[in-house]
Design a protein around this motif. Structure first.
Motif, PDB file in Angstrom:
ATOM      1  N   ALA A   1       2.537  -0.602  26.126  1.00  0.00           N
ATOM      2  CA  ALA A   1       3.334  -1.820  26.338  1.00  0.00           C
ATOM      3  C   ALA A   1       2.647  -2.724  27.359  1.00  0.00           C
ATOM      4  O   ALA A   1       2.593  -3.949  27.192  1.00  0.00           O
ATOM      5  CB  ALA A   1       4.740  -1.452  26.798  1.00  0.00           C
TER       6      ALA A   1
ATOM      7  N   ILE B   1       7.333  -5.087  19.171  1.00  0.00           N
ATOM      8  CA  ILE B   1       7.655  -3.700  19.510  1.00  0.00           C
ATOM      9  C   ILE B   1       8.643  -3.227  18.450  1.00  0.00           C
ATOM     10  O   ILE B   1       9.644  -3.903  18.192  1.00  0.00           O
ATOM     11  CB  ILE B   1       8.379  -3.613  20.875  1.00  0.00           C
ATOM     12  CG1 ILE B   1       7.542  -4.188  21.998  1.00  0.00           C
ATOM     13  CG2 ILE B   1       8.867  -2.200  21.145  1.00  0.00           C
ATOM     14  CD1 ILE B   1       6.797  -3.226  22.825  1.00  0.00           C
TER      15      ILE B   1
ATOM     16  N   GLY C   1      11.161  -7.434  20.175  1.00  0.00           N
ATOM     17  CA  GLY C   1      11.461  -6.002  20.059  1.00  0.00           C
ATOM     18  C   GLY C   1      12.542  -5.789  19.023  1.00  0.00           C
ATOM     19  O   GLY C   1      13.629  -6.359  19.120  1.00  0.00           O
TER      20      GLY C   1
END
Ligand SMILES: Cc1cc2nc3c(=O)[nH]c(=O)nc-3n(C[C@H](O)[C@H](O)[C@H](O)COP(=O)(O)O)c2cc1C
Length: 224
Positions: free
Chosen positions: A205, A117, A80
């Motif tokens: 997600a 992400i 992320g």
């Protein structure tokens, strides 16, 4: 039990959208996972010294030693990142560089299942703004490609410009509030975006987690 999927967040903000999205992906894998926040670690970028070329072990003695061991052992990961100055944040980039030690001769990153992400304050449709999320997505994708990893996909999350919480967002000449959202936007009218408030984001997600799971199990089956 060893960690099958590692979640890594480049966001230094405590309990940030990036952190929570990474954790959502991890949970959806249903596998054994661990979460690492890079800002909790003490590490520096790759020195390019090639001290790792015969051992696949970095010579820089910092927390990236343990991180490289964890990353090496994991079958999959989700990274992320966020987008300061419209590109990949420094900690995520540093993480990618430091995993270079696993590459030499044997290619220990090859076949590892990965996903990304990207949290960005800049909505993709804003005219005249740099393509922050596309740039960061491409940077992580290129790294995975160059390492021979299995990229199962990425997703973009709209987060918050830092000016939303600095206290000067409505009057500062350099505030991202009006720059990104137009002359009528204010801190109050925008509010604070939370990853969990967007159902498609949470579902996205989770889907990423399910894809990681499927790819990791497929790799395990081949290796069995
Ligand atoms: C110093 C700094 C600069 C930033 N510059 C940009 C930028 O140029 N473009 C952008 O889309 N977001 C920018 N951001 C916003 C981050 O991408 C945003 O805060 C992101 O949503 C962080 O996610 P989080 O909620 O996980 O912390 C910047 C953030 C910081 C702290």
């Amino acid at each position: 039990m060893s960690v099958e999927v590692l979640g890594i967040s480049g966001s230094p903000i405590p309990k940030s959208n990036t952190d929570r999205a990474v954790q959502c992906v991890l949970e959806a894998t249903g596998l054994t996972t661990a979460f690492v926040k890079l800002s909790d670690l003490r590490m520096e970028p790759c020195r390019g010294c090639l001290g790792c070329k015969d051992t696949n072990q970095c010579v820089v003695q910092d927390d990236a030693q343990t991180l490289a061991e964890q990353f090496r052992a994991a079958k999959g990961f989700v990274l992320g990142a966020y987008t300061p100055y419209s590109s990949l944040d420094a900690r995520s980039k540093m993480f990618m560089e430091r995993m270079y030690c696993l590459r030499h001769q044997v290619g220990l990153n090859k076949g590892k299942v990965g996903a990304a992400i990207i949290t960005t304050a800049c909505p993709p449709e804003v005219a005249g703004m740099p393509p922050a999320s596309q740039t960061a997505t491409a940077q992580i994708g290129i790294w995975m490609m160059e390492e021979g990893m299995v990229n199962v996909g990425s997703m973009v999350i709209l987060g918050n410009a830092p000016c939303i919480r600095c206290g000067y967002g409505d009057q500062c000449e350099f505030s991202g509030v009006k720059m990104l959202h137009g002359p009528d936007a204010t801190v109050a009218s925008l509010g604070v975006r939370r990853f969990e408030d967007g159902e498609p984001l949470v579902n996205g997600a989770r889907e990423l987690g399910v894809k990681i799971r499927a790819a990791v199990l497929a790799v395990n089956a081949v290796g069995a």
